[in-house]
Design a protein around this motif. Structure first.
Motif, PDB file in Angstrom:
ATOM      1  N   GLN A  68     -72.790  31.841  70.286  1.00 46.30           N
ATOM      2  CA  GLN A  68     -72.089  31.288  71.450  1.00 46.30           C
ATOM      3  C   GLN A  68     -71.160  32.357  72.034  1.00 46.30           C
ATOM      4  N   VAL A  82     -70.555  37.906  65.810  1.00 41.26           N
ATOM      5  CA  VAL A  82     -70.968  37.408  67.124  1.00 41.26           C
ATOM      6  C   VAL A  82     -71.766  38.529  67.782  1.00 41.26           C
ATOM      7  N   GLN A 131     -67.977  28.112  70.819  1.00 42.93           N
ATOM      8  CA  GLN A 131     -67.645  28.453  69.434  1.00 42.93           C
ATOM      9  C   GLN A 131     -66.839  27.332  68.777  1.00 42.93           C
ATOM     10  N   GLU A 132     -65.894  26.753  69.507  1.00 41.29           N
ATOM     11  CA  GLU A 132     -65.100  25.665  68.950  1.00 41.29           C
ATOM     12  C   GLU A 132     -65.956  24.445  68.664  1.00 41.29           C
ATOM     13  N   THR A 164     -59.817  35.377  67.259  1.00 39.68           N
ATOM     14  CA  THR A 164     -60.644  36.491  67.702  1.00 39.68           C
ATOM     15  C   THR A 164     -60.466  37.672  66.763  1.00 39.68           C
ATOM     16  N   TRP A 180     -62.825  31.994  61.417  1.00 38.33           N
ATOM     17  CA  TRP A 180     -62.628  30.544  61.420  1.00 38.33           C
ATOM     18  C   TRP A 180     -61.571  30.234  60.380  1.00 38.33           C
ATOM     19  N   ARG A 231     -65.623  30.640  74.199  1.00 40.68           N
ATOM     20  CA  ARG A 231     -64.761  30.038  73.179  1.00 40.68           C
ATOM     21  C   ARG A 231     -65.032  28.543  73.019  1.00 40.68           C
ATOM     22  N   ILE A 258     -72.822  33.676  64.867  1.00 38.70           N
ATOM     23  CA  ILE A 258     -72.479  32.802  65.994  1.00 38.70           C
ATOM     24  C   ILE A 258     -73.131  33.367  67.250  1.00 38.70           C
ATOM     25  N   SER A 269     -69.295  38.916  74.230  1.00 37.82           N
ATOM     26  CA  SER A 269     -68.270  37.888  74.315  1.00 37.82           C
ATOM     27  C   SER A 269     -66.905  38.546  74.299  1.00 37.82           C
ATOM     28  N   ASN A 276     -76.776  25.723  62.733  1.00 42.21           N
ATOM     29  CA  ASN A 276     -76.997  26.889  63.585  1.00 42.21           C
ATOM     30  C   ASN A 276     -78.475  27.087  63.899  1.00 42.21           C
ATOM     31  N   ILE A 286     -59.907  28.907  65.731  1.00 45.11           N
ATOM     32  CA  ILE A 286     -60.716  30.121  65.828  1.00 45.11           C
ATOM     33  C   ILE A 286     -59.821  31.276  66.241  1.00 45.11           C
ATOM     34  N   GLN A 298     -69.200  24.397  68.009  1.00 44.41           N
ATOM     35  CA  GLN A 298     -70.125  24.646  66.912  1.00 44.41           C
ATOM     36  C   GLN A 298     -69.410  24.656  65.560  1.00 44.41           C
TER      37      GLN A 298
END
Length: 675
Positions: free
Chosen positions: A589, A367, A595-596, A406, A389, A592, A587, A371, A300, A404, A598
């Motif tokens: 990002q 986050v 995020q996936e 939400t 996660w 999505r 995070i 987003s 990160n 992932i 990373q």
């Protein structure tokens, strides 16, 4: 007191501890009928003015469809709401006959019909808001759905049926072991449950008053319940403590990028990253570039720390190009499959487990950027939003796959989706989870799909136990446990819906429908459909077998296996936090896909660390045995490849040239072991 903030005055935030803040009671959240006359009516009217501009678009433009349970509601929204929005209710008041009151729940009737300001007329604003809340609930249950849509489609339409189901039925049911008739299958299954009850009753009787499990009265309900003693922690014998210290002192010191390149030299994992267009690569040192991107995402820290202007493989342009064309979820999964398969061939992992036990648990990340793929949860994210996660880990400490989620919704809605989309490894036979991840329907689906669902239930003695009495046969006598086995499974309901239950299992195993959507449809906010009720009845047999094994006063193996597997997941999360150290572990990002990518990189690097540690622990143990040190297998079985004291993850990001030779670093001298 107020404080000055720039040009605006604002009240200081509440500094009281969260545990002392006042929480509204149920009576306050659900007001009595008289309270509708004041603030609640004003709140409804205010919300109506907010939603009115787009309600007509919602009613007329969105491509919505409905299942039978949502047909009346969709007809009302499309047929009546546009007219209500145009109607001047002050000139032509509404009456109860003008509305479809079957769609108005009791808690809304006072708001719709008892507005004193309207002199007995119905409240148009309250009725529209009532329909919108019903629409929201119907969308969640998929009684109303969007078509075409991926996320909001109707899961019923995706279930295998007709010729499609007939074509795969035999193969699917053979793979799941469900080829027998419903009556024969249930006869064998209920016989297993009966044997479980008799075994527990026998062991409690043999243990006498000193049994760790006793039948006692419940002080609150007056009914009988089980009192289960807490499982005592296993102590660490001196031989294990000494072995752990020796192995830890022998582990080579390494930087994380060097570790990644070592693992690539053993497994070729970075070669799994192929061009999105299927083209052959012409880039030199592509594995170095991939490794740089993995470190940037997994730690990160972004690209800046890994960029080397003088190195073509680590230039900004090269990193950006490779990130866009080579790094994606399917290449992460392909690389992870190589790691899982390679680790399973290391000798020491056989002592850790056979790879058939897994756990699924969630690691939560805040986050702080805007987003739509993050949701609030004050308990876990404070005033921010976040994601979960959800990852599967086997008893060899290897991560098998992840998705992932939400926010922080119930994990049980996503556990099956995680297990049905694993990257590699054998299919787990036993799946451990925490308490919040179980329900009777989930137990039923897991059993149909060939898994032994094993959640760690907090109050295992006070949970509902079930028995299954076969019609025409005498009921089982379980002695003092008869007071516990008072609930009976409805076998007729299972037999009635057995063909549909098999079709649901086949649709899940062939990935025709997401388990998340299916569970939402079957449960209907706590009111299961007939098919959901049948799955719940079937799941109660599996749940009771699980509970009987958990409370066994003689054999603690099953209970300790569940606890150990969940502890593996927690320890793995600690290592993940250590690796993912940049930006305070948040995070950054917003989308999505980012995020996936990373978290996929984090899972891959995490597995690389586990694999690297596993190989060197195996080497250290073999060296100790060769030196005549007494190494016991039961001690080796309790070693963990999740240590990271010998791995540097900060500051140095140097990537050596990939080597085709599978060399190992020398172990450190045992003289470094502290006394």
């Amino acid at each position: 007191m107020s404080v000055r903030c720039g040009r605006r005055w604002s009240r200081p935030p509440d500094r009281r501890p969260r545990s002392r803040r006042r929480v509204a009671t149920v009576a306050e959240l659900v007001p009595d009928p008289d309270s509708w006359e004041a603030g609640n009516r004003q709140a409804i009217a205010a919300r109506y003015r907010v939603v009115r501009p787009f309600v007509r678009l919602l009613a007329e433009e969105l491509p919505l469809g409905a299942a039978p349970a949502g047909t009346d509601l969709l007809i009302e929204i499309r047929g009546r709401i546009p007219g209500l929005l145009r109607r001047r209710v002050e000139q032509k008041p509404l009456t109860e006959a003008d509305l479809n009151m079957t769609l108005v729940p009791p808690m809304w009737r006072w708001a719709v019909l008892n507005n004193p300001a309207l002199d007995g007329a119905a409240d148009r604003d309250a009725y529209v808001m009532c329909l919108l809340t019903q629409l929201h609930a119907a969308l969640r249950r998929r009684d109303i759905f969007a078509d075409p849509s991926l996320r909001w489609a109707d899961p019923r339409a995706r279930l295998l049926d007709g010729p499609d189901w007939a074509a795969v039925r035999g193969e699917v049911l053979a793979g799941l072991g469900l080829t027998a008739s419903a009556q024969q299958h249930l006869a064998e299954y209920t016989a297993t449950l009966d044997a479980g009850w008799r075994l527990l009753a026998q062991r409690i009787a043999e243990a006498g008053p000193d049994a760790s499990v006793r039948v006692v009265p419940d002080g609150e309900t007056g009914r009988m319940r089980l009192s289960v003693q807490r499982l005592e922690k296993l102590g660490d014998p001196p031989s294990l403590v000494d072995l752990h210290k020796r192995v830890a002192a022998m582990m080579p010191v390494v930087d994380l990028p060097e570790l990644l390149m070592d693992v690539h030299s053993w497994t070729g994992m970075l070669d799994a990253y192929t061009h999105v267009g299927g083209l052959a690569t012409r880039l030199d040192q592509l594995p170095v570039t991939i490794a740089g991107l993995l470190i940037a995402d997994a730690c990160n820290v972004g690209l800046v720390p890994v960029i080397r202007p003088g190195d073509p493989a680590l230039s900004r342009d090269r990193l950006s190009h490779v990130d866009q064309n080579y790094v994606r979820p399917d290449t992460h999964a392909a690389a992870n499959a190589r790691l899982v398969d390679y680790q399973a061939r290391i000798g020491i992992t056989d002592l850790w487990g056979g790879g058939l036990v897994a756990s699924v648990d969630g690691l939560r990340f805040r986050v702080p950027v805007q987003s739509i793929h993050a949701a609030p949860s004050p308990r876990f994210f404070g005033y921010k939003r976040g994601i979960t996660w959800l990852n599967a880990v086997n008893d060899r400490f290897a991560g098998l796959g992840a998705i992932i989620v939400t926010g922080t919704v119930r994990d049980s809605l996503y556990i099956l989706d995680t297990l049905l989309n694993l990257d590699a490894g054998p299919k787990p036979e036993m799946v451990a989870t925490d308490t919040a991840s179980y329900s009777d329907i989930v137990f039923g689906l897991f059993r149909l799909l060939g898994y032994r669902f094993s959640p760690r239930i907090a109050d295992v003695g006070g949970t509902g136990f079930w028995r299954a009495d076969v019609p025409g046969q005498p009921a089982g006598d379980y002695g003092p446990l008869n007071a516990i086995a008072r609930n009976k499974v409805n076998l007729d309901r299972i037999v009635t819906h057995w063909p549909d239950m098999l079709r649901v299992a086949g649709s899940l195993i062939t990935n025709q429908v997401r388990a998340y959507d299916l569970l939402r449809m079957l449960n209907r906010d706590g009111h299961p459909t007939p098919l959901g009720q049948a799955l719940a009845e079937y799941g109660r047999i599996a749940k009771t077998l699980h509970l009987l094994a958990m409370v066994d006063p003689v054999d603690e193996t099953y209970r300790r296996t569940v606890t150990r597997q969940l502890n593996i997941g927690e320890s793995r999360h600690s290592l993940a936090r250590k690796i993912f150290h940049g930006h305070r572990g948040d995070i950054m990002q917003p989308y999505r896909a980012g995020q996936e990518d990373q978290l996929g990189a984090l899972g891959l690097v995490l597995n690389a660390v586990v694999l690297w540690n596993s190989r060197y622990i195996d080497l250290a143990v073999n060296v100790l045995r060769g030196q005549g040190y007494p190494v016991r297998d039961e001690d080796v079985a309790r070693l963990s490849p999740l240590g990271y004291a010998h791995i540097n993850m900060l500051g140095r990001y140097s990537f050596p040239t990939p080597s085709t030779e599978q060399k190992l670093r020398p172990l450190r001298d045992l003289d470094m072991v502290p006394e």
